[in-house]
Scaffold this motif. Structure first.
Motif, PDB file in Angstrom:
ATOM      1  N   UNK A 183       0.442  -7.578   2.912  1.00 44.30           N
ATOM      2  CA  UNK A 183      -0.169  -8.588   4.132  1.00 44.30           C
ATOM      3  C   UNK A 183       1.263  -9.774   4.311  1.00 44.30           C
ATOM      4  N   UNK A 184       2.164  -9.927   3.101  1.00 46.41           N
ATOM      5  CA  UNK A 184       3.395 -11.027   3.279  1.00 46.41           C
ATOM      6  C   UNK A 184       4.458 -10.123   4.105  1.00 46.41           C
ATOM      7  N   UNK A 185       4.856  -8.695   3.840  1.00 47.30           N
ATOM      8  CA  UNK A 185       5.579  -7.384   4.306  1.00 47.30           C
ATOM      9  C   UNK A 185       5.135  -7.896   5.766  1.00 47.30           C
ATOM     10  N   UNK A 186       4.194  -7.531   6.238  1.00 45.20           N
ATOM     11  CA  UNK A 186       3.350  -6.943   7.167  1.00 45.20           C
ATOM     12  C   UNK A 186       3.261  -5.987   7.624  1.00 45.20           C
ATOM     13  N   UNK A 187       2.774  -5.030   6.349  1.00 48.43           N
ATOM     14  CA  UNK A 187       2.493  -3.785   5.645  1.00 48.43           C
ATOM     15  C   UNK A 187       1.617  -3.090   5.942  1.00 48.43           C
ATOM     16  N   UNK A 188       1.148  -1.708   6.407  1.00 47.06           N
ATOM     17  CA  UNK A 188      -0.192  -1.463   5.603  1.00 47.06           C
ATOM     18  C   UNK A 188      -0.157  -1.164   4.886  1.00 47.06           C
ATOM     19  N   UNK A 189      -1.900  -1.136   3.954  1.00 46.41           N
ATOM     20  CA  UNK A 189      -1.674  -0.901   2.641  1.00 46.41           C
ATOM     21  C   UNK A 189      -0.836   0.181   2.237  1.00 46.41           C
ATOM     22  N   UNK A 190      -1.436   1.978   2.516  1.00 48.14           N
ATOM     23  CA  UNK A 190      -0.462   2.543   2.036  1.00 48.14           C
ATOM     24  C   UNK A 190       0.754   2.287   1.963  1.00 48.14           C
ATOM     25  N   UNK A 191       1.795   1.997   2.836  1.00 48.43           N
ATOM     26  CA  UNK A 191       2.944   2.151   3.284  1.00 48.43           C
ATOM     27  C   UNK A 191       3.164   0.798   2.226  1.00 48.43           C
ATOM     28  N   UNK A 192       2.073  -0.894   2.031  1.00 51.74           N
ATOM     29  CA  UNK A 192       2.807  -1.106   0.699  1.00 51.74           C
ATOM     30  C   UNK A 192       2.754  -0.480  -0.953  1.00 51.74           C
ATOM     31  N   UNK A 193       1.900   0.871  -1.027  1.00 53.08           N
ATOM     32  CA  UNK A 193       1.778   0.910  -2.195  1.00 53.08           C
ATOM     33  C   UNK A 193       3.615   1.718  -1.576  1.00 53.08           C
TER      34      UNK A 193
END
Length: 152
Positions: A72-82
């Motif tokens: 959320x903080x990085x404005x990314x989708x979950x899989x992209x954040x992982x």
């Protein structure tokens, strides 16, 4: 988010000075971002790595940050954040550990190396903001006047 900017039907017509103010604001932001990107590269990090460790340190310095909060903080989708966290971990910048209170959750914390790099980068960024502040304040004041975006 919407694809179109929101405009009120009763808003005043834009004037040349409104476009000048917006262009000046955008230029000032890009100038700061260019500084930030170069500063990150100068210490051997990518701009995204810098942004990521700042997000982790800034939101939850002690207890750690969940992947969901990070996304959320990085404005990314979950899989992209992982995927980003995997790369940060491989680079020795982030540790992932199970939450003692809820073993289903992984918490992200910074390594000592990331903390040292972030401190140096943050000092440089705060100094740059100090240099840029008068110009940014003046632009924002022009844009936020009650009677219109850049009207006096």
């Amino acid at each position: 988010m919407t694809d179109r900017p929101h405009a009120a039907d009763d808003s005043p017509e834009l004037e040349d000075r409104d476009y000048v103010a917006l262009a000046s604001f955008r230029h000032a932001l890009r100038h700061f971002l260019a500084f930030s990107e170069e500063a990150a590269r100068a210490v051997g990090m990518t701009p995204q790595q810098h942004q990521a460790i700042l997000a982790i340190r800034g939101l939850s310095p002690r207890e750690g940050m969940t992947i969901n909060d990070f996304a959320e903080r990085m404005l990314l989708k979950q899989h992209t954040a992982v995927e980003l966290v995997d790369r940060l971990e491989a680079a020795g910048l982030v540790r992932r550990a199970r939450d003692a209170g809820d073993r289903r959750r992984a918490l992200l914390t910074l390594t000592d190396r990331a903390g040292e790099l972030l401190e140096a980068l943050s000092r440089a960024h705060l100094a740059q903001i100090g240099r840029d502040a008068p110009q940014l304040i003046e632009i924002l004041q022009r844009m936020s006047r009650k009677d219109g975006p850049a009207r006096s």
